[in-house]
Motif scaffolding. Structure first.
Motif, mmCIF file in Angstrom:
data_model
loop_
_atom_site.group_PDB
_atom_site.id
_atom_site.type_symbol
_atom_site.label_atom_id
_atom_site.label_comp_id
_atom_site.label_asym_id
_atom_site.label_seq_id
_atom_site.Cartn_x
_atom_site.Cartn_y
_atom_site.Cartn_z
ATOM 1 N N TYR A 209 -15.386 15.118 23.229
ATOM 2 C CA TYR A 209 -16.119 14.251 24.363
ATOM 3 C C TYR A 209 -15.755 14.965 25.695
ATOM 4 N N SER A 210 -16.477 14.582 26.401
ATOM 5 C CA SER A 210 -16.436 14.950 28.073
ATOM 6 C C SER A 210 -16.883 13.717 28.962
ATOM 7 N N ASP A 211 -16.457 13.887 30.271
ATOM 8 C CA ASP A 211 -17.007 12.872 31.034
ATOM 9 C C ASP A 211 -16.741 13.183 32.620
ATOM 10 N N HIS A 212 -17.363 12.820 33.387
ATOM 11 C CA HIS A 212 -17.296 12.747 34.834
ATOM 12 C C HIS A 212 -17.208 11.474 35.554
ATOM 13 N N HIS A 213 -16.195 11.572 36.645
ATOM 14 C CA HIS A 213 -15.934 10.087 37.407
ATOM 15 C C HIS A 213 -16.163 10.694 38.845
ATOM 16 N N SER A 214 -17.330 10.154 39.682
ATOM 17 C CA SER A 214 -17.390 10.790 40.916
ATOM 18 C C SER A 214 -16.651 10.046 41.891
ATOM 19 N N GLY A 215 -15.667 8.935 41.664
ATOM 20 C CA GLY A 215 -14.973 8.406 42.507
ATOM 21 C C GLY A 215 -13.830 9.322 42.964
ATOM 22 N N LYS A 216 -13.279 8.893 44.085
ATOM 23 C CA LYS A 216 -12.019 9.493 44.745
ATOM 24 C C LYS A 216 -10.888 8.906 44.288
ATOM 25 N N GLU A 217 -10.838 7.970 43.779
ATOM 26 C CA GLU A 217 -9.473 7.156 43.465
ATOM 27 C C GLU A 217 -9.213 7.506 41.814
ATOM 28 N N VAL A 218 -8.364 8.503 41.727
ATOM 29 C CA VAL A 218 -8.449 9.206 40.191
ATOM 30 C C VAL A 218 -6.972 9.204 39.685
ATOM 31 N N PHE A 219 -6.095 8.713 40.437
ATOM 32 C CA PHE A 219 -4.761 8.683 40.199
ATOM 33 C C PHE A 219 -4.076 7.379 40.290
ATOM 34 N N TRP A 220 -2.848 7.087 39.735
ATOM 35 C CA TRP A 220 -2.507 5.703 39.723
ATOM 36 C C TRP A 220 -0.966 5.716 40.170
ATOM 37 N N LEU A 221 -0.646 4.993 41.154
ATOM 38 C CA LEU A 221 0.817 4.939 41.569
ATOM 39 C C LEU A 221 1.000 3.622 41.858
ATOM 40 N N GLY A 222 0.761 2.538 40.919
ATOM 41 C CA GLY A 222 1.010 1.204 41.013
ATOM 42 C C GLY A 222 -0.338 0.628 41.629
ATOM 43 N N ARG A 223 -1.125 1.536 42.173
ATOM 44 C CA ARG A 223 -2.605 1.016 42.661
ATOM 45 C C ARG A 223 -3.263 2.435 42.644
ATOM 46 N N ASN A 224 -4.567 2.403 42.766
ATOM 47 C CA ASN A 224 -5.471 3.399 42.617
ATOM 48 C C ASN A 224 -5.124 4.367 43.708
ATOM 49 N N VAL A 225 -4.870 5.872 43.796
ATOM 50 C CA VAL A 225 -4.896 6.486 45.020
ATOM 51 C C VAL A 225 -5.763 7.761 44.728
ATOM 52 N N THR A 226 -5.728 8.467 45.885
ATOM 53 C CA THR A 226 -6.651 9.689 45.957
ATOM 54 C C THR A 226 -5.819 10.906 46.334
ATOM 55 N N LEU A 227 -6.618 12.052 46.108
ATOM 56 C CA LEU A 227 -5.838 13.326 46.435
ATOM 57 C C LEU A 227 -5.386 13.469 47.970
ATOM 58 N N ASP A 228 -6.202 12.627 48.703
ATOM 59 C CA ASP A 228 -5.337 12.524 50.212
ATOM 60 C C ASP A 228 -4.146 11.626 50.311
ATOM 61 N N ASP A 229 -4.234 10.603 49.329
ATOM 62 C CA ASP A 229 -3.166 9.799 49.616
ATOM 63 C C ASP A 229 -1.745 10.521 48.689
ATOM 64 N N LEU A 230 -1.991 11.272 47.774
ATOM 65 C CA LEU A 230 -0.914 12.146 47.203
ATOM 66 C C LEU A 230 -0.621 13.350 48.261
#
Length: 383
Positions: A209-230
């Motif tokens: 299977y394959s998939d694409h998600h276009s949103g920026k919030e793709v990681f989880w640290l108790g809440r949704n976070v972005t690359l910029d957050d990291l």
């Protein structure tokens, strides 16, 4: 700097300069001298977090439940890829008389090693994981299933691909029971907390299977976070802990089951260390923060699902699917690390007290494991 000074320098400042007994000093010196330097599931978007070990116990459906879990009793696989910045994780041979270090010592060595890793960059953060897990069927025998998955994260979202690799009886005794049941091509499993309806688990491999998600919030640290957050995470252990605890609500990140602060921090921070693109200083701070948690213990030398030797540190947690579950067990949540390289190799859940989804499994059984095959920056993606 000599080895003892190096370990002392690695110690978090808030722990103080307490006296160290001679046995600990000898252990630290011996250790330093013996090593070279060197489910597709959505909360809001689909999130990359902690290799899905908590998710394996919650939100479990037919194939998906075992696609995110792994188990014991299988032969280790040979190492096949790199972890972090395209550099293979080291597998230092064990000495004939290995020194047993405390969790704090192991984590402080890992912190110093992580901070020494050279910076890396690329267009995409790429991870590849292998997972294997156990489940008890409605007929009373245990099956093991496998899954491989890859993910690329960039400025324009997340791309993923993977494949359910199939299931088989976990042990010879389970195979005999499966054959006595007519060797079914799919088995029934009952999911605690999901009512009485059984789910079906096929033994045959699924389609890729394959998939694409276009949103920026793709990681989880108790809440949704972005690359910029990291990229903006504090790079000292006190600041990182305070940042993470702003998202702590007294419960698991994947369900409403109660969870102590130490266990929650371990769960979230292990995910950060394992598969998130943070700086060397942030990863070092994460190791130091775990070193200061009193509930974290050292398991010792173990072998991960790719046959690599590492050191496991762990914390115990309840295996409830939800706060309403009366029948639950106790799991040991393990993080397997290569402390000399400053990287994580795998996550594991080991049965301490059987119950719930682990009912019928013996204490000490590795219920699920997710192994990091690759975690690195790259300039290309193939999905």
């Amino acid at each position: 700097m000599n080895p003892i000074e190096e370990l002392r320098a690695a110690r978090p400042a808030h722990l103080g300069d307490v006296p160290t007994d001679e046995r600990t000093r000898r252990s630290e010196l011996a250790y330093a001298m013996s090593h070279d330097r060197p489910t597709r599931r959505r909360r809001k978007p689909r999130l990359a977090w902690g290799l899905g070990l908590a998710g394996a116990a919650a939100g479990v459906t037919a194939v998906a439940v075992l696609a995110t879990s792994t188990g014991a009793g299988t032969a280790p696989r040979p190492p096949s890829a790199a972890i972090g910045s395209g550099t293979p994780a080291s597998s230092t041979p064990a000495s004939s008389a290995p020194v047993r270090l405390s969790a704090q010592q192991v984590l402080l060595v890992a912190a110093t090693s992580a901070e020494r890793r050279p910076p890396a960059s690329g267009r995409f953060w790429h991870t590849e994981t292998f997972a294997r897990g156990l489940v008890t069927t409605s007929d009373g025998y245990t099956m093991a299933s496998e899954q491989r998955s890859e993910m690329w994260v960039g400025k324009n979202g997340q791309w993923s691909r993977g494949q359910y690799l199939g299931a088989e009886p976990a042990t010879p005794d389970d195979r005999a029971k499966w054959e006595a049941a007519g060797s079914p091509a799919e088995v029934r499993i009952s999911m605690p907390g999901k009512g009485t309806r059984d789910r079906r688990l096929p033994l045959a491999a699924g389609k890729p299977y394959s998939d694409h998600h276009s949103g920026k919030e793709v990681f989880w640290l108790g809440r949704n976070v972005t690359l910029d957050d990291l990229a903006g995470l504090p790079d000292d252990e006190a600041g990182l802990k305070a940042w993470l605890l702003r998202n702590y609500e007294g419960k698991d990140t994947e369900s409403d089951r109660p969870m102590a602060e130490d266990a929650w921090l371990f769960q979230v921070t292990a995910g950060l260390i394992t598969d998130m693109p943070v700086s060397a200083k942030v990863r070092g701070a994460a190791f130091r923060m775990l070193a200061a948690l009193p509930s974290v213990t050292a398991v010792g030398q173990v072998t991960d699902g790719q046959g690599r030797s590492g050191t496991a540190i762990a914390i115990e947690t309840e295996s409830r699917v939800s706060a309403r579950d009366a029948d639950h067990g106790i799991l040991q949540d393990r993080l397997i690390i290569d402390e000399a390289a400053g990287v994580a190799l795998a996550r594991e859940s080991v049965v301490v007290k059987p119950g719930g989804m682990q009912a019928g499994l013996a204490p000490g059984t590795v219920w699920n494991t997710a192994t990091v095959v690759r975690a690195e920056w790259t300039d290309s993606r193939t999905s």
